[in-house]
Design a protein around this motif. Sequence first.
Motif, short mmCIF file in Angstrom:
data_model
loop_
_atom_site.label_atom_id
_atom_site.label_comp_id
_atom_site.label_asym_id
_atom_site.label_seq_id
_atom_site.Cartn_x
_atom_site.Cartn_y
_atom_site.Cartn_z
N ASP A 77 0.84 -1.21 0.00
CA ASP A 77 0.00 0.00 0.00
C ASP A 77 0.87 1.26 0.00
OD1 ASP A 77 -2.37 1.41 -0.08
OD2 ASP A 77 -2.66 1.41 2.09
N LYS A 78 1.80 1.34 -0.94
CA LYS A 78 2.83 2.39 -0.93
C LYS A 78 2.25 3.80 -0.95
CE LYS A 78 3.42 2.31 -5.97
NZ LYS A 78 4.30 1.95 -7.08
N GLY A 79 1.09 3.98 -1.52
CA GLY A 79 0.50 5.31 -1.60
C GLY A 79 0.01 5.85 -0.27
N ASN A 80 -0.07 5.00 0.73
CA ASN A 80 -0.58 5.41 2.03
C ASN A 80 0.42 5.20 3.16
OD1 ASN A 80 -3.34 6.28 1.37
ND2 ASN A 80 -3.65 4.13 0.78
N GLN A 81 1.71 5.24 2.81
CA GLN A 81 2.76 5.07 3.82
C GLN A 81 3.63 6.32 3.89
OE1 GLN A 81 2.58 2.42 5.69
NE2 GLN A 81 1.11 1.31 4.41
N THR A 82 3.96 6.72 5.11
CA THR A 82 4.89 7.83 5.30
C THR A 82 6.24 7.33 5.79
OG1 THR A 82 4.02 8.18 7.53
CG2 THR A 82 3.07 9.50 5.75
N GLY A 83 6.30 6.14 6.38
CA GLY A 83 7.55 5.55 6.83
C GLY A 83 8.04 4.51 5.85
N ARG A 84 9.18 3.89 6.17
CA ARG A 84 9.78 2.88 5.30
C ARG A 84 9.92 1.58 6.08
NH1 ARG A 84 11.68 4.41 0.76
NH2 ARG A 84 13.15 2.68 0.65
N HIS A 85 9.05 0.62 5.76
CA HIS A 85 9.04 -0.65 6.47
C HIS A 85 8.85 -1.77 5.45
CE1 HIS A 85 8.90 1.55 10.22
NE2 HIS A 85 7.94 2.30 9.70
N ASP A 86 9.31 -2.97 5.82
CA ASP A 86 9.34 -4.10 4.90
C ASP A 86 8.06 -4.93 4.98
OD1 ASP A 86 12.04 -3.45 4.21
OD2 ASP A 86 12.67 -4.37 6.10
N LEU A 87 7.79 -5.67 3.90
CA LEU A 87 6.66 -6.58 3.91
C LEU A 87 6.99 -7.87 4.67
CD1 LEU A 87 5.21 -6.23 0.30
CD2 LEU A 87 4.62 -4.97 2.38
N LEU A 88 8.14 -8.46 4.38
CA LEU A 88 8.57 -9.70 5.04
C LEU A 88 10.01 -9.52 5.47
CD1 LEU A 88 7.95 -12.69 5.78
CD2 LEU A 88 8.85 -13.30 3.54
N ARG A 89 10.28 -9.62 6.77
CA ARG A 89 11.62 -9.35 7.28
C ARG A 89 12.05 -10.43 8.26
NH1 ARG A 89 14.53 -4.28 7.77
NH2 ARG A 89 16.26 -4.48 9.24
N ALA A 90 13.30 -10.81 8.16
CA ALA A 90 13.87 -11.78 9.10
C ALA A 90 15.23 -11.27 9.56
CB ALA A 90 14.00 -13.15 8.46
N GLU A 91 15.45 -11.23 10.86
CA GLU A 91 16.73 -10.89 11.45
C GLU A 91 17.28 -12.14 12.15
OE1 GLU A 91 18.39 -8.02 11.41
OE2 GLU A 91 16.91 -6.61 10.61
N LEU A 92 18.53 -12.45 11.89
CA LEU A 92 19.15 -13.63 12.51
C LEU A 92 18.30 -14.87 12.27
CD1 LEU A 92 20.40 -12.05 15.85
CD2 LEU A 92 21.80 -12.78 13.93
N LEU A 93 18.03 -15.14 11.02
CA LEU A 93 17.18 -16.27 10.66
C LEU A 93 17.89 -17.58 10.97
CD1 LEU A 93 14.46 -17.02 9.34
CD2 LEU A 93 15.65 -17.10 7.15
N THR A 94 17.32 -18.39 11.85
CA THR A 94 17.93 -19.66 12.26
C THR A 94 17.17 -20.87 11.71
OG1 THR A 94 16.66 -19.62 14.34
CG2 THR A 94 18.87 -18.65 14.36
N ALA A 95 16.15 -20.64 10.93
CA ALA A 95 15.37 -21.74 10.37
C ALA A 95 16.19 -22.52 9.34
CB ALA A 95 14.10 -21.21 9.73
N ARG A 96 15.81 -23.78 9.12
CA ARG A 96 16.49 -24.59 8.10
C ARG A 96 16.09 -24.17 6.70
NH1 ARG A 96 14.43 -28.26 11.47
NH2 ARG A 96 13.02 -29.09 9.88
N TYR A 97 14.83 -23.71 6.54
CA TYR A 97 14.39 -23.33 5.22
C TYR A 97 13.34 -22.22 5.29
CZ TYR A 97 10.16 -26.14 6.05
OH TYR A 97 9.00 -26.65 6.57
N LEU A 98 13.28 -21.46 4.20
CA LEU A 98 12.22 -20.49 3.96
C LEU A 98 11.85 -20.64 2.49
CD1 LEU A 98 10.45 -18.02 4.66
CD2 LEU A 98 12.40 -16.58 4.04
#
Length: 325
Positions: A77-98
């Motif tokens: 919904d880029k037309g209605n955003q004032t900040g910058r944030h991600d749709l799908l984000r992972a930090e320190l991903l420890t899973a075996r698969y995505l």
Amino acid sequence: GDGSTDDSAAITLCLDSGAENVFVPEGIFVATGLSVPSTVNRIYGPGTIKHKTNASEDMISIADSNLTLDGITLDGDKGNQTGRHDLLRAELLTARYLTLSNVKFNNHVASSIYLNSLLSGTKVRVNDCDFLDPAESTSDTSVSYPNQSLCFYIQNAKNAHVDVTGCTFHQTTATNLLRQPAGIQFAGYYGTSTGLAITASGTTLTDTNNSFTADDVGDWVLIEGAGAAGVKLETRIASYTGVGEVEVEDAAATTVSSATGYWSTNEFSVTVTDNEFYQIGNAANPSSAIDIYQFAQNVIIKNNTIRKSPYGGIRVANSYNSTIE
């Protein structure tokens, strides 16, 4: 699912219910700040999850979920955003698969997919997904990453394999070709140290900060200020000989002090095949449609169609064992 009501709390209840599979039915579900627990293995269905207006956080975050997303649409919904944030984000991903299959990423502002620190042998597969009409950058001069839109961004990848196959990356609403989003931008994990010196014997590399260990044997190393031409030495660490000292495979022709060194494991592999890019790439903050810019190994880029990229089609830099066809 009416496209206007904030459904974040309801979706969170589903995610936290202990169910392994979460179905997203027809409809447009407005949400933000969703965190996927390790109990959830699959999120699927024909529905759309749309980022809440003026969201103050990423839409979906994951960490240790062995997760498959299948068939859903994620709309920024880029037309209605004032900040910058991600749709799908992972930090320190420890899973075996995505695994992301047949997912549509529409109208993102920052990144559709942002993965930071893949350190546990994670296999990432992005197959038959669509990335449509991401936001443009906020400036047509050279800008830093926070102002740039990226479709699929990975940094600090170590012991990981990433496969991107059969996807489309299309920008159909471009107004300024200098501001277009990056497509695929990947960087491997690396260590860094200053004050390095190549001795006169040529193959002995001494780190005055004592950063090297026996675990670095086999890693690729890039030394700025070394090599026959006095520019760079790109080689592999052959052995660890003592505190702060390693032997490298290729000798430098000169003794260099106060150099900066970067080193990386050779276990971040990338495959990018059969994808289509249209008006993807940033000319102001140079980013190609496919940009493998740091410390990837065993890179395979084949059968991709790239049209009207403002900066360039493919860039592979400071990476090794690359095949481009």
